[in-house]
Each structure stands twice: as C-alpha cells, then as structure tokens.
Design a protein around this motif. Structure first.
Motif, PDB file in Angstrom:
ATOM      1  N   LEU A 156       7.060   4.943  -0.057  1.00 44.01           N
ATOM      2  CA  LEU A 156       6.325   3.959   0.732  1.00 44.01           C
ATOM      3  C   LEU A 156       6.747   3.827   2.167  1.00 44.01           C
ATOM      4  O   LEU A 156       7.741   5.031   2.375  1.00 44.01           O
ATOM      5  CB  LEU A 156       7.302   2.329   0.448  1.00 44.01           C
TER       6      LEU A 156
ATOM      7  N   TYR B  45       2.150   4.753   0.991  1.00 43.67           N
ATOM      8  CA  TYR B  45       1.759   6.252   1.553  1.00 43.67           C
ATOM      9  C   TYR B  45       1.093   7.185   1.266  1.00 43.67           C
ATOM     10  O   TYR B  45       0.003   7.342   2.413  1.00 43.67           O
ATOM     11  CB  TYR B  45       3.523   6.370   2.770  1.00 43.67           C
TER      12      TYR B  45
ATOM     13  N   LYS C 140       0.778  -1.213   0.109  1.00 43.35           N
ATOM     14  CA  LYS C 140      -0.076  -0.301  -0.290  1.00 43.35           C
ATOM     15  C   LYS C 140       0.995   1.268   0.125  1.00 43.35           C
ATOM     16  O   LYS C 140       2.196   1.243   0.989  1.00 43.35           O
ATOM     17  CB  LYS C 140      -1.063   0.345   1.383  1.00 43.35           C
TER      18      LYS C 140
ATOM     19  N   GLN D  60       5.208  -0.277   7.433  1.00 43.84           N
ATOM     20  CA  GLN D  60       3.955  -0.872   8.689  1.00 43.84           C
ATOM     21  C   GLN D  60       3.137  -1.312   6.294  1.00 43.84           C
ATOM     22  O   GLN D  60       2.096  -1.658   6.461  1.00 43.84           O
ATOM     23  CB  GLN D  60       2.757  -0.659   9.192  1.00 43.84           C
ATOM     24  N   TYR D  61       3.240  -0.317   5.174  1.00 47.28           N
ATOM     25  CA  TYR D  61       2.645  -0.331   3.944  1.00 47.28           C
ATOM     26  C   TYR D  61       2.697  -1.584   3.431  1.00 47.28           C
ATOM     27  O   TYR D  61       2.412  -1.446   2.198  1.00 47.28           O
ATOM     28  CB  TYR D  61       2.522   0.865   3.703  1.00 47.28           C
TER      29      TYR D  61
END
Length: 145
Positions: free
Chosen positions: A23, A10, A8, A26-27
């Motif tokens: 990035l 940021y 995912k 935790q993504y």
C-alpha cells in the motif's frame, strides 16, 4: 461508522506462499463518521495473504490513517471486520490465489481405484463361472470386460 472508501494496491508481490499487497499514499482510504482518512505508511505497509488458505496472515499489523494533523491507527484485525474491506481485498488477490486441485486429484485417484476393484471383481466372477461350468454366466461376464 467505518467503511473503506478506496483500496487499491500500489503493487502486488506474489511468491509460493503469500500474496503481498503493498500500500502507498492515496491508494487506501477509510471513512470514519463521514470523514475521509488517507492511509499513510508509518507502520504497516503491506497486507499478507496466504495463497492456499486465502486468509490474511499479518493480523497484528497496525495501519495509520491521517486527516489533517489527526492520525488514527487501525489494526488488521479491526479492518478485516469490515465486510467491504474483505470483499475488495479478496477481489484484488483473487488472480494470485493458488488453485486447489488436490480434491480433483483425490477424486480421480479414487475413481481409478474403484475401476480397478470392479475389474478384479469381474475377473473373480468369471473364474467362479468357469469353476461352476456356467457357460451362460461366463459369456455375459466376458462381454463386460
């Protein structure tokens, strides 16, 4: 066995040339031999994709992944060999890709040129019918204008 567990952005920055997927912790995580490693922004922090060619540009970048005290580095070249990585990456970047209208413009321009050539050919045939005093052919050709 390496696979992408989660990818995912940021945030995403798009300019005229590139889509930059930034990035953060935790993504982004990968699974290596059933162990999950979290992305850490030690070296590379972004994925840069060309908006026109839709290709990853920063293939030399190294990304760091951590599990406990262990850190593993993977280059973008290694990451793009993972099918699930590319699938997720292009799904994220798809709204930012530049639409390719060049082929539509070329096809439209070609169509106009063909129509113009057909019209000139028709006029030439009308002139020929007039020169030969072929009234029937003249009337049929004029209907096509």
């Amino acid at each position: 066995m390496i696979s992408v567990k989660m990818l995912k952005p940021y945030y995403i920055k798009a300019d005229d040339e590139f889509v930059r997927i930034i990035l953060a912790y935790q993504y982004f995580s990968v699974s290596i031999n059933k162990h999950v490693y979290q992305f850490i922004p030690v070296e590379a922090k972004e994925i840069r994709i060309n908006r026109k060619t839709r290709r990853v540009e920063n293939v030399e970048s190294r990304f760091a992944f951590q599990k406990g005290k262990e850190i593993i580095y993977m280059t973008m070249t290694e990451l793009i060999t993972l099918p699930d990585f590319l699938t997720q990456l292009h799904h994220i970047a798809k709204p930012y890709y530049e639409e390719v209208h060049e082929m539509d413009e070329i096809a439209s321009e070609n169509r106009l040129i063909l129509e113009e050539l057909e019209k000139y050919n028709l006029k030439r045939l009308i002139d020929k019918a007039l020169d030969e005093r072929d009234e029937k052919m003249f009337r049929e050709l004029v209907k096509l204008l």
